[in-house]
Design a protein around this motif. Sequence first.
Motif, mmCIF file in Angstrom:
data_model
loop_
_atom_site.group_PDB
_atom_site.id
_atom_site.type_symbol
_atom_site.label_atom_id
_atom_site.label_comp_id
_atom_site.label_asym_id
_atom_site.label_seq_id
_atom_site.Cartn_x
_atom_site.Cartn_y
_atom_site.Cartn_z
ATOM 1 N N VAL A 1 0.790 -1.291 0.147
ATOM 2 C CA VAL A 1 0.475 0.494 0.229
ATOM 3 C C VAL A 1 1.222 1.301 -0.231
ATOM 4 C CG1 VAL A 1 -1.798 1.356 1.467
ATOM 5 C CG2 VAL A 1 -2.031 -1.044 1.242
ATOM 6 N N VAL A 2 0.321 2.882 -1.267
ATOM 7 C CA VAL A 2 2.035 3.682 -0.887
ATOM 8 C C VAL A 2 0.188 4.758 -0.787
ATOM 9 C CG1 VAL A 2 2.815 4.599 -2.671
ATOM 10 C CG2 VAL A 2 3.116 2.109 -2.498
ATOM 11 N N LEU A 3 0.807 5.618 0.326
ATOM 12 C CA LEU A 3 -0.117 6.677 0.620
ATOM 13 C C LEU A 3 0.485 7.697 0.450
ATOM 14 C CD1 LEU A 3 -2.525 8.366 1.844
ATOM 15 C CD2 LEU A 3 -0.793 8.149 4.601
ATOM 16 N N LEU A 4 -0.477 8.937 -0.974
ATOM 17 C CA LEU A 4 0.037 9.933 -0.889
ATOM 18 C C LEU A 4 -1.098 10.793 0.199
ATOM 19 C CD1 LEU A 4 1.607 12.642 -2.656
ATOM 20 C CD2 LEU A 4 -0.264 11.780 -4.418
ATOM 21 N N ALA A 5 -0.599 11.388 1.114
ATOM 22 C CA ALA A 5 -1.163 12.001 2.182
ATOM 23 C C ALA A 5 -1.889 13.418 1.869
ATOM 24 C CB ALA A 5 -1.056 11.687 3.593
ATOM 25 N N ASP A 6 -0.840 14.202 1.756
ATOM 26 C CA ASP A 6 -1.516 15.275 0.897
ATOM 27 C C ASP A 6 -0.395 15.876 -0.024
ATOM 28 O OD1 ASP A 6 -0.890 18.308 1.149
ATOM 29 O OD2 ASP A 6 -1.348 18.713 2.777
ATOM 30 N N VAL A 7 -1.160 16.716 -1.097
ATOM 31 C CA VAL A 7 -0.449 16.652 -2.542
ATOM 32 C C VAL A 7 0.511 18.172 -2.199
ATOM 33 C CG1 VAL A 7 -2.122 15.714 -4.145
ATOM 34 C CG2 VAL A 7 -1.991 18.748 -3.181
ATOM 35 N N ASP A 8 -0.133 18.928 -1.335
ATOM 36 C CA ASP A 8 1.100 20.127 -0.872
ATOM 37 C C ASP A 8 2.395 19.804 0.144
ATOM 38 O OD1 ASP A 8 -0.514 22.277 -2.451
ATOM 39 O OD2 ASP A 8 -1.439 21.951 -0.570
ATOM 40 N N THR A 9 2.846 18.741 0.372
ATOM 41 C CA THR A 9 3.856 18.320 1.231
ATOM 42 C C THR A 9 4.374 16.803 0.894
ATOM 43 O OG1 THR A 9 1.677 17.320 2.803
ATOM 44 C CG2 THR A 9 2.448 19.800 3.460
ATOM 45 N N ASP A 10 3.530 16.506 -0.407
ATOM 46 C CA ASP A 10 4.781 15.225 -0.244
ATOM 47 C C ASP A 10 5.790 15.572 -0.735
ATOM 48 O OD1 ASP A 10 5.187 12.701 -1.321
ATOM 49 O OD2 ASP A 10 4.006 11.806 0.097
ATOM 50 N N PRO A 11 7.052 15.454 -1.014
ATOM 51 C CA PRO A 11 8.094 15.798 -2.040
ATOM 52 C C PRO A 11 7.841 14.838 -3.073
ATOM 53 C CG PRO A 11 9.545 14.463 0.160
ATOM 54 C CD PRO A 11 8.021 14.295 0.564
ATOM 55 N N ARG A 12 7.482 13.504 -3.212
ATOM 56 C CA ARG A 12 8.127 12.445 -3.823
ATOM 57 C C ARG A 12 7.659 12.757 -6.022
ATOM 58 N NH1 ARG A 12 5.327 7.174 -0.693
ATOM 59 N NH2 ARG A 12 4.147 9.190 -0.340
ATOM 60 N N TRP A 13 6.632 13.320 -5.984
ATOM 61 C CA TRP A 13 5.838 13.304 -7.578
ATOM 62 C C TRP A 13 5.209 14.284 -7.211
ATOM 63 C CZ3 TRP A 13 3.813 9.481 -3.779
ATOM 64 C CH2 TRP A 13 4.724 8.175 -3.851
ATOM 65 N N PRO A 14 6.458 15.122 -7.360
ATOM 66 C CA PRO A 14 5.659 16.764 -7.752
ATOM 67 C C PRO A 14 4.446 17.245 -9.203
ATOM 68 C CG PRO A 14 8.155 16.754 -8.511
ATOM 69 C CD PRO A 14 7.686 15.164 -7.610
ATOM 70 N N GLU A 15 5.088 16.489 -9.988
ATOM 71 C CA GLU A 15 4.170 16.879 -11.159
ATOM 72 C C GLU A 15 2.957 16.433 -11.203
ATOM 73 O OE1 GLU A 15 2.448 18.590 -14.367
ATOM 74 O OE2 GLU A 15 4.131 18.913 -13.961
ATOM 75 N N TYR A 16 2.732 14.571 -10.395
ATOM 76 C CA TYR A 16 1.522 14.241 -10.883
ATOM 77 C C TYR A 16 0.961 14.805 -9.187
ATOM 78 C CZ TYR A 16 -1.315 10.250 -8.762
ATOM 79 O OH TYR A 16 -2.559 10.060 -8.386
ATOM 80 N N GLN A 17 1.620 15.456 -8.133
ATOM 81 C CA GLN A 17 0.525 16.264 -7.407
ATOM 82 C C GLN A 17 -0.264 17.205 -8.010
ATOM 83 O OE1 GLN A 17 3.327 13.945 -4.649
ATOM 84 N NE2 GLN A 17 3.611 15.921 -3.741
ATOM 85 N N ARG A 18 0.940 17.892 -8.372
ATOM 86 C CA ARG A 18 -0.460 19.209 -9.070
ATOM 87 C C ARG A 18 -1.162 18.588 -10.333
ATOM 88 N NH1 ARG A 18 -0.054 22.348 -13.572
ATOM 89 N NH2 ARG A 18 1.235 20.258 -14.837
ATOM 90 N N GLN A 19 -1.136 17.917 -10.685
ATOM 91 C CA GLN A 19 -2.953 17.813 -11.340
ATOM 92 C C GLN A 19 -2.817 17.192 -11.247
ATOM 93 O OE1 GLN A 19 -1.642 15.842 -15.606
ATOM 94 N NE2 GLN A 19 0.539 16.331 -15.683
ATOM 95 N N LEU A 20 -2.913 16.445 -9.917
ATOM 96 C CA LEU A 20 -3.948 16.039 -8.837
ATOM 97 C C LEU A 20 -4.823 17.454 -8.530
ATOM 98 C CD1 LEU A 20 -2.786 13.131 -7.028
ATOM 99 C CD2 LEU A 20 -4.780 13.025 -9.128
ATOM 100 N N LYS A 21 -3.956 18.284 -8.074
ATOM 101 C CA LYS A 21 -4.334 19.356 -7.222
ATOM 102 C C LYS A 21 -4.855 20.007 -8.549
ATOM 103 C CE LYS A 21 -2.929 23.246 -4.430
ATOM 104 N NZ LYS A 21 -1.578 23.847 -4.172
ATOM 105 N N ALA A 22 -4.576 20.078 -9.782
ATOM 106 C CA ALA A 22 -6.115 20.833 -10.697
ATOM 107 C C ALA A 22 -6.948 20.990 -10.965
ATOM 108 C CB ALA A 22 -5.015 21.021 -11.718
ATOM 109 N N GLN A 23 -7.171 18.696 -10.023
ATOM 110 C CA GLN A 23 -8.495 18.522 -10.162
ATOM 111 C C GLN A 23 -8.945 18.325 -8.878
ATOM 112 O OE1 GLN A 23 -9.958 17.340 -12.955
ATOM 113 N NE2 GLN A 23 -8.089 17.673 -14.877
#
Length: 245
Positions: A93-115
């Motif tokens: 299991v892999v958790l991305l708890a917060d797209v604003d603070t997690d450093p692992r996948w910046p571009e992916y997290q940016r696109q999630l936040k846009a949605q």
Amino acid sequence: MANNYVGDDAARHLQDLLLGTDNVEDFLGRLAEFSAAALSRAADADIDCGVTLRRRKRSMTVAGSSPRAVTLDRIEQSLGDGPCIEALRTNDVVLLADVDTDPRWPEYQRQLKAQSCYSMLGVPLEIGEDAAAALNFFGADTGLFTEDIIAEAAGFADLAGRALRLAVRLGTFQSRAEDLQAALENRTSIDLACGVIMAQNRCSQDEAMAILTRVSSNRNQKLRDVAANVLRNVTSKEVRTHFDA
């Protein structure tokens, strides 16, 4: 504290899904819907679910609980990296708890936040040696995927994985049965066409088969198509294989 939606109730629902679907694709779509509903109840929040399938080192979105779930899931597939792909790679299991603070996948997290998606949970399913799948849960807020919810998701994924393995096996058996039926239909057409040629040419079955084979080779047509042409010249009715009970 999350309510326990994993157990006999979930198992019964998954069994109903298996019995109520005609193919693996339909099962995956209904599995995504049921998974999203189950975790939404447990978290008391709206959660979407996508299903990712990996075969031959290539992953793809194969189902979603909603059009939004499919859109969110495909973001990761287009980028080629993220929590779901990591879950498939590590079988954990892999958790991305917060797209604003997690450093692992910046571009992916940016696109999630846009949605307007702010957290995500990737949960692998074991389905076989040559394939893997994952349930990907998307939250509209942070803090949704607590330890209790993650435990719920992992337990549910274990049940879902078993159901999916069975669905794949049933789909394989169904495909083989359909292939066998098609082969029998083709064999029937060829045998009947041989009978027509035997009657027309007063020849043996082997000679009739040789004629069919020669025409097939000369015309570069499959034997079953040549046989079908012969039968169309003598009847307009459909030729089918019949089994008596």
